[in-house]
Enzyme design. Sequence first.
Site, PDB file in Angstrom:
ATOM      1  N   GLU A   1       1.942  -0.408  -4.389  1.00 31.95           N
ATOM      2  CA  GLU A   1       2.496  -0.021  -3.082  1.00 31.95           C
ATOM      3  C   GLU A   1       3.999  -0.081  -3.229  1.00 31.95           C
ATOM      4  OE1 GLU A   1       4.446  -0.587   0.253  1.00 31.95           O
ATOM      5  OE2 GLU A   1       3.097  -2.288   0.549  1.00 31.95           O
TER       6      GLU A   1
ATOM      7  N   CYS B   1       8.582  -1.903   4.412  1.00 32.07           N
ATOM      8  CA  CYS B   1       8.445  -0.659   3.650  1.00 32.07           C
ATOM      9  C   CYS B   1       8.015   0.510   4.518  1.00 32.07           C
ATOM     10  CB  CYS B   1       7.458  -0.861   2.501  1.00 32.07           C
ATOM     11  SG  CYS B   1       5.869  -1.510   3.037  1.00 32.07           S
TER      12      CYS B   1
END
Length: 517
Positions: free
Chosen positions: A290, A324
């Site tokens: 990720e 994020c």
Amino acid sequence: MRLPPLHFASPLRPRAPHITFQFRRMASAQASVFGLKDFSLIKTQAFIDGKWVDAKSGQTITVINPATQEELGTVPEMGLAETKEAIDAAAKALPAWSKTTAKHRHDILMKMFALMQEHHDDLGRLITLENGKTLAEGKGENAYSASFLEWFAEEAVRTYGEHIPSPFPNVRNVTIKQPIGVVSIMTPWNFPSAMITRKLGAALAAGCTAVVKPPPETPFSCLALVELARRAGVPDGVINVVTTFKNVSEVGKEMCESKIVKKVSFTGSTPVAKLLAGMAASTLKKVSLEAGGNAPFIVFDDADIDEAVAAAIICKFRSTGQTCVCANRIYVQSSVYAEFASRLAEKVATFKVGNGLDESTTHGPLIHERALEKVQAHVDDAVALGAQVLVGGTAIPGTSFFHPTVLCDVPAGARVNSEETFGPLAALIKFETEDEVIKLANSTDVGLAGYFFSRDVGRVWRVAEKLEVGMVGCNTGLISQAVIGFGGIKESGLGREGGHGIEEYMNTKLIVFGGLN
């Protein structure tokens, strides 16, 4: 401050009173720094094969409270030798743990979930102390973190195989799910607890054992989770933690290239994700990555502006912009641009930055000086190209605080459009048409999350399908949940976490039965 090791006195030779007093005094000082109700959650050693251990070199990493710049404590500076020991311990524990029943693993994860709830205040405070986010956000993260353990406990008992009808007579095809083996887990500092449970919960539920490398900025939350796992009944060697800062290259390399390790899970920047993927490829092991994002947040002219502003506040400024999936580029259609900008700036102007433990604080510090420098560089670059500062725009000298900022008239060539800021900067860009904004939103190498606001049903489906991202928020700025598959496309990574993420930690095995007359 590191606590001295405990030495158990011989029954024939009582420990000297002054040593006992010294230990109690140091423990008291450490407790006062953290202010936890359960002081035993504070661990200043790494964890290998069921033992709290120091680095062989004796070196340590100093952990700083970013809000006050005060030392919280130290953890061991470990290296290659300790990493190999941790991997070996995980391999030794794997046969027994992988053979436990799914119900047994479910029960242990639920015990750990209950312990996280029981220690909710302490764990939330610990997150705030080492990460800087507000106490409300710290407690919110703990609840989010615990939800992964609950979710994957329930997933553990639903790792179904299947029967596949064969085209041949007297043949039966069956698939079963088996744990992939020893896994390496590497996590970032922005969610020091949740990024661990999202990976570790799935790994444990699947029957895997793990080696965890937490970030050097925020190791205490990880170590507290391990202590709760130990209390919940997780056997020795099933979870191992290696802390490092200076030796991160050799530690990360071993965690990726070791033939014992069968899976690598990483959350962090795209450049590091690429580096780790290359290392893991040496043994073709499974990876979940990720990586970075550059989320577009689009406001169309038919949007509910009040809802869009409220969502932008949550999406852009949560954790002081250090997530994020934060909105990084805010595109607003020209006819509602001025109204949206005015309302957003008005809300942001009411924010109060400060120590997250202060109830009046709305936004905490950035994690370190490099983060401050990047936000300032993005502001200065945009302003130099013609953007205007509506609110904020500067750091508070001598601190890790940056005033929450809103820029308008941000030009297409500004760095903020091509780089993830990871800070409290809302950059507003005007657009005219749907086709134009879709092209702008997709003009990046990454594709983690994207958001848009519209009340036109046809547009909702068109835009949701055209955005080149792994996750879309439609009329919402908050998408993270334990039950959904979290992850991106393009250079934002591989695989999914949460949701059906337990599959990432299992192998599917085919068994063909012949001769069944």
